[in-house]
Write a protein that holds these residues in place. Structure first.
Motif, PDB file in Angstrom:
ATOM      1  N   LEU A 145       0.833  -1.211   0.000  1.00  0.00           N
ATOM      2  CA  LEU A 145       0.000   0.000   0.000  1.00  0.00           C
ATOM      3  C   LEU A 145       0.870   1.264   0.000  1.00  0.00           C
ATOM      4  N   ASP A 146       1.993   1.200   0.713  1.00  0.00           N
ATOM      5  CA  ASP A 146       2.936   2.330   0.675  1.00  0.00           C
ATOM      6  C   ASP A 146       3.472   2.533  -0.738  1.00  0.00           C
ATOM      7  N   LEU A 147       3.779   1.417  -1.400  1.00  0.00           N
ATOM      8  CA  LEU A 147       4.275   1.487  -2.779  1.00  0.00           C
ATOM      9  C   LEU A 147       3.224   2.155  -3.673  1.00  0.00           C
ATOM     10  N   LEU A 154      -5.083  -3.836  -7.203  1.00  0.00           N
ATOM     11  CA  LEU A 154      -4.353  -4.840  -6.416  1.00  0.00           C
ATOM     12  C   LEU A 154      -4.905  -6.213  -6.758  1.00  0.00           C
ATOM     13  N   PHE A 155      -3.982  -7.147  -6.947  1.00  0.00           N
ATOM     14  CA  PHE A 155      -4.350  -8.522  -7.288  1.00  0.00           C
ATOM     15  C   PHE A 155      -3.893  -9.369  -6.107  1.00  0.00           C
ATOM     16  N   SER A 156      -4.854  -9.924  -5.354  1.00  0.00           N
ATOM     17  CA  SER A 156      -4.452 -10.579  -4.102  1.00  0.00           C
ATOM     18  C   SER A 156      -5.299 -11.803  -3.796  1.00  0.00           C
ATOM     19  N   TYR A 157      -4.731 -12.705  -3.048  1.00  0.00           N
ATOM     20  CA  TYR A 157      -5.525 -13.748  -2.399  1.00  0.00           C
ATOM     21  C   TYR A 157      -6.181 -13.103  -1.188  1.00  0.00           C
ATOM     22  N   PHE A 158      -7.207 -13.742  -0.663  1.00  0.00           N
ATOM     23  CA  PHE A 158      -7.991 -13.093   0.381  1.00  0.00           C
ATOM     24  C   PHE A 158      -7.258 -13.011   1.719  1.00  0.00           C
ATOM     25  N   VAL A 213     -10.565  -6.215   6.871  1.00  0.00           N
ATOM     26  CA  VAL A 213     -11.201  -5.636   5.683  1.00  0.00           C
ATOM     27  C   VAL A 213     -11.499  -4.151   5.908  1.00  0.00           C
ATOM     28  N   ASP A 214     -11.940  -3.789   7.118  1.00  0.00           N
ATOM     29  CA  ASP A 214     -12.223  -2.382   7.441  1.00  0.00           C
ATOM     30  C   ASP A 214     -11.006  -1.496   7.255  1.00  0.00           C
ATOM     31  N   GLU A 215      -9.933  -1.957   7.901  1.00  0.00           N
ATOM     32  CA  GLU A 215      -8.684  -1.214   7.878  1.00  0.00           C
ATOM     33  C   GLU A 215      -8.165  -1.122   6.428  1.00  0.00           C
ATOM     34  N   PHE A 216      -8.302  -2.233   5.708  1.00  0.00           N
ATOM     35  CA  PHE A 216      -7.804  -2.286   4.336  1.00  0.00           C
ATOM     36  C   PHE A 216      -8.519  -1.271   3.441  1.00  0.00           C
ATOM     37  N   GLU A 217      -9.848  -1.211   3.567  1.00  0.00           N
ATOM     38  CA  GLU A 217     -10.617  -0.281   2.719  1.00  0.00           C
ATOM     39  C   GLU A 217     -10.096   1.140   2.867  1.00  0.00           C
ATOM     40  N   ALA A 228      -4.321   5.234  -0.216  1.00  0.00           N
ATOM     41  CA  ALA A 228      -3.121   5.029  -1.028  1.00  0.00           C
ATOM     42  C   ALA A 228      -3.394   5.267  -2.511  1.00  0.00           C
ATOM     43  N   GLY A 229      -4.654   5.471  -2.861  1.00  0.00           N
ATOM     44  CA  GLY A 229      -4.980   5.717  -4.262  1.00  0.00           C
ATOM     45  C   GLY A 229      -5.204   4.456  -5.079  1.00  0.00           C
ATOM     46  N   ILE A 230      -5.564   3.372  -4.404  1.00  0.00           N
ATOM     47  CA  ILE A 230      -5.907   2.130  -5.108  1.00  0.00           C
ATOM     48  C   ILE A 230      -7.299   2.299  -5.729  1.00  0.00           C
ATOM     49  N   ASP A 231      -7.433   1.883  -6.983  1.00  0.00           N
ATOM     50  CA  ASP A 231      -8.713   2.051  -7.677  1.00  0.00           C
ATOM     51  C   ASP A 231      -9.549   0.782  -7.699  1.00  0.00           C
ATOM     52  N   GLY A 232      -8.879  -0.340  -7.725  1.00  0.00           N
ATOM     53  CA  GLY A 232      -9.615  -1.600  -7.797  1.00  0.00           C
ATOM     54  C   GLY A 232      -8.873  -2.698  -7.068  1.00  0.00           C
ATOM     55  N   VAL A 233      -9.612  -3.729  -6.690  1.00  0.00           N
ATOM     56  CA  VAL A 233      -8.999  -4.889  -6.035  1.00  0.00           C
ATOM     57  C   VAL A 233      -9.585  -6.135  -6.668  1.00  0.00           C
TER      58      VAL A 233
END
Lengths: 397, 268
Positions: free
Chosen positions: B82-84, B98-102, B110-114, B120-125
């Protein structure tokens, strides 16, 4: 009364479900449909029971371990002799059920994972029995320590493929089997060996293994005129334990699952998922307790027994743990090895290193119980496969 | 409008198709990943997929398995990924998925991640192993934070499921070209085209095709029937084979040959 059945999505409480790549949804749906079509089918069960009796040699005896009982001086100890099954462990119960299902679904190619090799041997056996192609994935570390089983699988015509990733044990073999399945979904049936993985496997494997407890229940009533006080079984993925426990869940019977305590309490040194270091996670298709680090990476595990050396546990056990229906204890490598020796010397029965963990707990618990109390231990497998490992350890100690 | 939608709308207006490269975050290290991603954006990547390394990548072939191992060995965690992403976002507007396993996200919370991913400017997961009811619930939660849960469809997905998946889908649809794990192949099967056509019946969202795409010929083939092509293992393989000092250059050479004449100025 607690409901011990999963919901339609394969959840026991918060545990279970299906966490798989989209490609596997259709084959899992097909499997679920196929399984529920035969689950209560008399013809299917007649054929399965015939194989249980005439191929496996069921019912397995419930044997009163007189000298072990006298040596420990407490509870009467009965051994459910799954070690006497054809192929040497409880694994054949599930394999026969699933191979009939696979044949009914028209699948010609069977894949499986194996840890100790007992499930691999049982799968190779049922594939030989029905003339089906068989591929078994096995971690190379497990191939080393369970070499006799590798040879047996190959004798039975299976293609044993070594898996060199991760800790080269059961978890890595399951990853590789899942990768094979996702690639060959059209032709291939994945014959999963424990009460793990995505729905419907934990339920289906539990069902096929629950014959252990149904027999034991009848046998103990016949011998003792009552139900036992305690059931003990080792727990890796958890299929032999749930197989013994299931028929007793609604009875007033104490149940103890024994995990692998390995050689220490730090992460990586054991496979005790319910130890304080464990937490809930998602691994290999199911949500359950998982040994993992703070970043959600799955931890390496250690146990002297390959069959218990796994970072997660079947979701039904996670549920039974949380509702306090089953207690979970652990036995470490040294205790299991001592139990291996004790049972061999007192009863003339060489247990599998997996089952030795259950025996190790019995050795602790039985002396604390009164002489009129009754205990059943699942002797899930025989120890022939382990003699090289044990010889090495005893020679170096 | 989200960066992902804006990008695909722009492509459509110009009559162009999309190129979506994938790299594992932190392979060979986080600083190099930053340089590679910025280079990919400069070379005209329309969306960039950042792989979150996981110890048990059951949907991945050997190339991405090894890249995950390298990243994990270097101490990469979801927080560092996320820093990257935040660093990338300072220098580029390229949409990031982001492409991830769960499990890493489940463990993170999940709360913290959202919150963190949105910041961090992530658009999709894209969650490889989350489907059905669980996906629906997560998709709604992510949506509230402006993050699209990207849905996967596969050749084995039935029409009934396609309809249900498309109903909840956001951003774009990721069509898996074939039954199998990730990994470069010479040809793309006919099944991909059939899948894209089946999916179109149920959605107007753009459809990207991935798994096994590694050559310019495969990309132009995919562009005939889909909106974007995803290239993962082929790029990861170039990273694996390159020396640390010239890995960015090697990736540039490979991608320039793969999708020529796309370079655009994307710097903020």
């Amino acid at each position: 009364m607690i409901n011990y059945e999963p919901n339609e999505h394969g959840y026991w409480g918060d545990y279970g479900g299906r966490f798989v790549p989209e490609t596997l949804v259709a084959p899992l749906d097909e499997l679920t449909e196929g399984y529920f079509a035969v689950r209560d089918d008399a013809g299917f069960h007649a054929e399965l029971n015939d194989l249980h009796q005439n191929f496996t040699g069921r019912p397995s005896p419930l044997y009163f371990a007189k000298r072990l009982t006298e040596t420990l001086g407490g509870a009467k100890i009965y051994l459910k002799r799954e070690d006497l099954n054809h192929t040497g462990a409880h694994k054949i119960n599930n394999c026969l059920g699933q191979i009939l299902l696979a044949r009914g679904m028209g699948k010609k190619r069977i894949i499986a994972e194996t840890g100790a090799g007992q499930h691999g041997v049982a799968t190779a056996t049922v594939c030989a029995l029905f003339g089906l192609e068989c591929v078994v994935y096995m971690g190379t570390e497990d191939m080393r320590r369970q070499e006799p089983n590798v040879f047996r699988m190959r004798l039975l015509g299976a293609d044993v493929r070594g898996v060199d990733s991760g800790s080269r044990t059961l978890k890595d073999a399951i990853n590789e089997a899942l990768r094979d399945w996702v690639t060959n979904v059209d032709t291939t049936y994945y014959l999963l060996g424990s009460a793990l993985g995505p729905h419907p496997y934990p339920l289906m494997v539990r069902d096929f293994q629950s014959i252990i407890g149904r027999e034991a229940r009848e046998q103990i009533v016949e011998k003792e005129g009552r139900l036992p006080d305690v059931l003990v079984a080792c727990v890796g993925g958890g299929s032999n334990a749930i197989g013994l426990f299931h028929a007793f869940l609604n009875d007033d019977v104490r149940m103890i699952g024994v995990e692998a305590g390995g050689r220490g309490k730090t992460l990586g040194e054991h496979a005790a998922r319910f130890m304080s270091s464990a937490s809930v996670g998602v691994l290999q298709g199911t949500k359950s307790y998982v040994l993992q680090n703070d970043d959600g990476q799955i931890a390496l595990t250690h146990s002297v027994s390959a069959g218990l050396d796994y970072a997660s546990i079947g979701p039904e056990h996670a549920f039974l743990h949380d509702v306090s229906r089953v207690e979970y204890a652990s036995a470490n490598d040294d205790d299991a090895l001592a139990a291996f020796k004790t049972l061999s010397e007192t009863e003339g029965i060489i247990p599998a290193l997996e089952s030795s963990h259950a025996i190790a707990h019995v050795i602790k618990l039985a002396p604390e119980m009164s002489r009129d109390s009754v205990m059943i231990v699942n002797l899930s497998g025989r120890g022939d496969k382990d003699i090289n490992t044990v010889r090495e350890i005893f020679a170096n100690s | 409008m989200s960066r992902i939608s804006k990008t695909f709308n722009g492509l459509q207006a110009e009559g162009r198709k999309g190129f979506i490269p994938f790299v594992t975050a932190g392979d060979p290290d986080l600083a190099t990943s930053l340089a590679i991603v910025l280079k990919l954006a400069e070379l005209g990547a329309d969306v960039i997929e950042l792989g979150v390394p996981f110890s048990d990548p059951m949907a991945d072939g050997p190339t991405i398995q090894r890249s995950s191992e390298r990243a994990l060995k270097g101490g990469v965690t979801l927080a560092k990924v996320l820093d990257l992403a935040a660093e990338i976002r300072k220098k580029s507007d390229v949409p990031l998925v982001l492409f991830s396993y769960f499990n890493p996200i489940f463990r993170f919370g999940v709360d913290e991640f959202e919150k963190s991913a949105s910041a961090a400017g992530i658009d999709g997961v894209l969650l490889t192993d989350v489907i059905e009811n669980e996906a629906g619930a997560i998709s709604r939660r992510f949506g509230e934070h402006g993050i699209d849960l990207i849905s996967l469809v596969a050749p084995t997905t039935t029409d009934e499921r396609l309809e249900a998946i498309c109903e909840n889908a956001r951003g774009f649809i990721y069509a898996v070209s074939r039954a199998g794990v990730t990994g470069a192949q010479e040809t793309t099967s006919l099944t991909a085209e059939q899948l894209v056509n089946r999916t179109r019946q149920f959605t107007d969202l753009p459809i990207a095709v991935g798994f096994g795409i590694s050559t310019p010929a495969q990309i132009s083939d995919v562009w005939k029937y889909a909106d974007a092509a995803v290239v993962g293992s082929a790029i990861v393989s170039v990273i694996e084979k390159s020396d640390q000092e010239d890995v960015v250059l090697r990736v540039e050479e490979f991608v320039s040959a793969l999708v020529p004449n796309r370079s655009v100025s994307v710097a903020k």
